[in-house]
Design a protein around this motif. Sequence first.
Motif: not given
Length: 99
Positions: A31, A47, A49-50, A63, A65, A67
């Motif tokens: 990623s 990005w 957070e995930s 997950a 995520c 973005y």
Amino acid sequence: MSEQELAEFLILRSLDEPITEDELEAAGEQSGQALEELRDEGFEIRWVESEVMTNEDGHVTGAFCHYEGDDEETIREHADRAGLPATRIDRRGEPLEGE
């Protein structure tokens, strides 16, 4: 689009089969490489957070995520280049307020 104008997206990444922590770490590296490539090509994507999803046995099943990016196509291109599932991509709404 400037960074202040980036749209926020939430991506659901559902996995058909659970993966190991090592595979999860490798996916994170892929990623990061895809993000770097896209930014080098002039795309605005970041990005935020995930959150990892696990089953009752503790195996990674997907997950959620968060973005920021130019548009949904940029977010989808990142997933394709990174070899990550993008089961669902939605714009992020306003967070709910707790009591």
